[in-house]
Scaffold this active site. Structure first.
Site, PDB file in Angstrom:
ATOM      1  N   HIS A 293      42.034  30.445  37.731  1.00  0.00           N
ATOM      2  CA  HIS A 293      40.795  31.229  37.824  1.00  0.00           C
ATOM      3  C   HIS A 293      41.229  32.683  37.970  1.00  0.00           C
ATOM      4  CE1 HIS A 293      37.101  32.954  39.080  1.00  0.00           C
ATOM      5  NE2 HIS A 293      37.469  33.110  40.339  1.00  0.00           N
TER       6      HIS A 293
ATOM      7  N   CYS B 183      32.584  30.261  41.668  1.00  0.00           N
ATOM      8  CA  CYS B 183      33.344  30.156  40.412  1.00  0.00           C
ATOM      9  C   CYS B 183      33.898  28.750  40.172  1.00  0.00           C
ATOM     10  CB  CYS B 183      34.456  31.194  40.397  1.00  0.00           C
ATOM     11  SG  CYS B 183      33.810  32.857  40.570  1.00  0.00           S
TER      12      CYS B 183
ATOM     13  N   GLU C 135      26.346  31.641  38.760  1.00  0.00           N
ATOM     14  CA  GLU C 135      25.999  32.272  40.037  1.00  0.00           C
ATOM     15  C   GLU C 135      25.221  33.555  39.740  1.00  0.00           C
ATOM     16  OE1 GLU C 135      29.802  33.446  42.067  1.00  0.00           O
ATOM     17  OE2 GLU C 135      30.694  32.436  40.354  1.00  0.00           O
TER      18      GLU C 135
HETATM   19  N1  COA Z   1      50.141  51.637  40.848  1.00  0.00           N
HETATM   20  C1  COA Z   1      50.334  50.303  40.808  1.00  0.00           C
HETATM   21  N2  COA Z   1      49.793  49.442  41.727  1.00  0.00           N
HETATM   22  C2  COA Z   1      49.001  49.977  42.689  1.00  0.00           C
HETATM   23  C3  COA Z   1      48.769  51.368  42.773  1.00  0.00           C
HETATM   24  C4  COA Z   1      49.385  52.209  41.800  1.00  0.00           C
HETATM   25  N3  COA Z   1      49.185  53.534  41.813  1.00  0.00           N
HETATM   26  N4  COA Z   1      47.961  51.590  43.837  1.00  0.00           N
HETATM   27  C5  COA Z   1      47.700  50.375  44.400  1.00  0.00           C
HETATM   28  N5  COA Z   1      48.324  49.405  43.693  1.00  0.00           N
HETATM   29  C6  COA Z   1      48.293  47.946  43.937  1.00  0.00           C
HETATM   30  C7  COA Z   1      48.404  47.560  45.384  1.00  0.00           C
HETATM   31  O1  COA Z   1      49.758  47.572  45.832  1.00  0.00           O
HETATM   32  C8  COA Z   1      47.810  46.167  45.344  1.00  0.00           C
HETATM   33  O2  COA Z   1      48.761  45.283  44.834  1.00  0.00           O
HETATM   34  P1  COA Z   1      49.104  43.916  45.641  1.00  0.00           P
HETATM   35  O3  COA Z   1      47.820  43.165  45.754  1.00  0.00           O
HETATM   36  O4  COA Z   1      50.096  43.242  44.797  1.00  0.00           O
HETATM   37  O5  COA Z   1      49.618  44.347  46.968  1.00  0.00           O
HETATM   38  C9  COA Z   1      46.719  46.284  44.293  1.00  0.00           C
HETATM   39  O6  COA Z   1      47.017  47.473  43.552  1.00  0.00           O
HETATM   40  C10 COA Z   1      45.316  46.396  44.857  1.00  0.00           C
HETATM   41  O7  COA Z   1      45.339  47.376  45.846  1.00  0.00           O
HETATM   42  P2  COA Z   1      44.388  47.262  47.116  1.00  0.00           P
HETATM   43  O8  COA Z   1      44.670  48.398  48.007  1.00  0.00           O
HETATM   44  O9  COA Z   1      44.456  45.898  47.697  1.00  0.00           O
HETATM   45  O10 COA Z   1      42.980  47.469  46.378  1.00  0.00           O
HETATM   46  P3  COA Z   1      41.550  47.470  46.981  1.00  0.00           P
HETATM   47  O11 COA Z   1      41.507  47.559  48.463  1.00  0.00           O
HETATM   48  O12 COA Z   1      40.831  48.524  46.227  1.00  0.00           O
HETATM   49  O13 COA Z   1      40.935  46.010  46.610  1.00  0.00           O
HETATM   50  C11 COA Z   1      40.427  43.997  45.482  1.00  0.00           C
HETATM   51  C12 COA Z   1      41.285  45.272  45.489  1.00  0.00           C
HETATM   52  C13 COA Z   1      40.879  43.106  44.361  1.00  0.00           C
HETATM   53  C14 COA Z   1      40.579  43.259  46.818  1.00  0.00           C
HETATM   54  C15 COA Z   1      38.934  44.426  45.277  1.00  0.00           C
HETATM   55  O14 COA Z   1      38.809  44.947  43.990  1.00  0.00           O
HETATM   56  C16 COA Z   1      37.966  43.258  45.435  1.00  0.00           C
HETATM   57  O15 COA Z   1      37.557  42.945  46.544  1.00  0.00           O
HETATM   58  N6  COA Z   1      37.560  42.627  44.321  1.00  0.00           N
HETATM   59  C17 COA Z   1      36.713  41.432  44.347  1.00  0.00           C
HETATM   60  C18 COA Z   1      37.594  40.198  44.447  1.00  0.00           C
HETATM   61  C19 COA Z   1      36.744  38.966  44.497  1.00  0.00           C
HETATM   62  O16 COA Z   1      35.671  38.931  43.953  1.00  0.00           O
HETATM   63  N7  COA Z   1      37.172  37.898  45.154  1.00  0.00           N
HETATM   64  C20 COA Z   1      36.342  36.701  45.238  1.00  0.00           C
HETATM   65  C21 COA Z   1      36.280  35.936  43.976  1.00  0.00           C
HETATM   66  S1  COA Z   1      37.645  34.898  43.703  1.00  0.00           S
END
Ligand code: COA
Length: 387
Positions: free
Chosen positions: A233, A111, A79
């Site tokens: 994945h 993916c 991709e």
């Molecule tokens: N210590 C430990 N864990 C922590 C933390 C800390 N200080 N602060 C936050 N977290 C945890 C949250 O509780 C959450 O865990 P959970 O998912 O088990 O609830 C995790 O970290 C992520 O936090 P979140 O607030 O959801 O992060 P975010 O809004 O920044 O987004 C993703 C994270 C993964 C959604 C973002 O990076 C993303 O969109 N990535 C792309 C994903 C993708 O490409 N998907 C399509 C392909 S399959």
């Protein structure tokens, strides 16, 4: 006749960003990245590595052991394509002197594409016994500087040889698939970075896992305890961990421990490399094989997910003597000898990577000896060279 994975080559570029450095630069708690997302480092591709050069490098790792007389098919899954029209596989074919008579093309479904290639290759070998197929998944995951998705970037490639009487994994009959037209992650033609709704994507991934895993067990009359390990994945390891928790729900202690230990081993390379999009599942499989202690006949589950979205669950059994086909020391060295970039250096490389390639400018590579790289562009034709 057993058909499956006979060779696995792996390549990731020679630069990375440490997640603690990135967290500090973005004013985030490092534990969010290390534990919440489940990543330690992410690979960074500079301008001398693109999907093609990484695919060549992954394939070159095992090419001297391939009987080219038998090779009939080469599929490139990506991709991060470099052309709207021409297949990336033609550059690979030329660089590695593969035979002119092979059928070759590029395919895409986020993916899921390397799994699609694997299934096409398996059917090809079924229809043409004694012939083999090469499949390559290669990507650079780009979400953008200081975006929520930044921590889930990475770069790398996996190349596999699919043939009868495979030396590593014999695929089992049957699979369960699920697809729906949704918008969780995509990259329009005019954008160099992905558009993503990460939380929605996580929910769909888990829904699709439920839609394929339990039906697979029912169709094949298998129990969760029949698996030595399940590989997922892994765009980031926490995503797969959530599916793993669904898989082990209500299982006996021994099954929970075995699948949990093997999940961690399957996530080892991903924690170091980050997201390599379509090859991520197969990097997990390689990580489990090279870091675990599987025995001949052990069953591995494969959960493949591609945004947009398409998912599939299938399985394979580890072949006796598979260890002799693997190169764990080479991969450990490749990961260990990488250059740690400061966040500013990474930002410069990232920004440069979004720009159009300059014409007639020769790039030099600082990669280790033997590595193929993108040396520039002449008349809109990408030039690949070996160090
Ligand atoms: N210590 C430990 N864990 C922590 C933390 C800390 N200080 N602060 C936050 N977290 C945890 C949250 O509780 C959450 O865990 P959970 O998912 O088990 O609830 C995790 O970290 C992520 O936090 P979140 O607030 O959801 O992060 P975010 O809004 O920044 O987004 C993703 C994270 C993964 C959604 C973002 O990076 C993303 O969109 N990535 C792309 C994903 C993708 O490409 N998907 C399509 C392909 S399959």
């Amino acid at each position: 006749m057993d058909i499956g994975i006979d060779q696995i080559g792996f390549y990731t570029p020679n630069k990375f960003v440490d997640m603690v450095d990135l967290a500090n630069a973005r004013n985030q708690d490092p534990n969010k990245f290390l534990i919440g997302i489940g990543q330690d480092r992410m690979a960074v591709a500079d301008k001398t590595q693109d999907a093609v050069s990484m695919g060549i490098n992954a394939t070159a790792e095992y090419l001297d052991q391939v009987d080219l007389e038998q090779l009939g098919l080469l599929i490139f899954a990506t991709e991060s394509g470099i052309d709207q029209s021409k297949s990336a596989s033609l550059f690979v074919k030329e660089a590695l002197n593969l035979p002119a008579r092979i059928r070759t093309f590029e395919i895409k479904e986020a993916c899921f594409a390397l799994t699609a290639s694997l299934q096409v290759a398996r059917d090809y070998v079924r229809a043409h016994p004694h012939h083999s197929a090469m499949i390559i998944g290669s990507d650079i995951a780009r979400y953008g500087l200081a975006t929520a998705g930044e921590v889930t970037q990475g770069a790398g490639a996996i190349s596999m040889l699919i043939k009868e009487n495979p030396a590593i994994i014999a695929l089992e009959e049957g699979h369960t698939s699920h697809s729906e037209n949704i918008n969780d992650f995509w990259r329009p033609n005019n954008l160099a970075t992905a558009v993503v709704d990460g939380h929605y994507s996580r929910d769909v991934y888990l829904d699709f896992f439920k839609s394929t895993f339990k039906p697979f067990l029912a169709e094949k009359q298998l129990q969760v305890s029949d698996f030595a390990g399940i590989c997922y994945h892994l765009p980031y390891t926490k995503m797969g961990y959530k599916a793993h928790k669904i898989a082990i729900e209500g299982q006996d202690d021994e099954t929970v421990k075995r699948l949990s230990d093997n999940f961690q081993l399957s996530a080892k390379y991903s924690r170091q490399v980050g997201n390599i999009y379509t090859a991520s599942l197969y990097m997990s499989v390689l990580s489990l094989l090279e870091n675990g202690d599987l025995e001949a006949g052990d069953r591995i589950g494969f959960f493949s997910y591609g945004s947009g979205a398409m998912a599939e669950f299938f399985s394979g059994k580890v072949v006796a003597g598979y260890q002799k086909r693997l190169r764990p020391a080479l991969h450990a060295r490749m990961l260990k000898e990488r250059i740690r970039l400061g966040v500013g250096q990474y930002e410069d490389i990232f920004t440069e990577g979004l720009e159009a390639l300059p014409e007639n400018v020769e790039f030099t590579s600082d990669a280790n000896h033997g590595t193929w790289y993108l040396a520039g562009q002449e008349g809109y034709v990408r030039q690949y060279k070996q160090k």
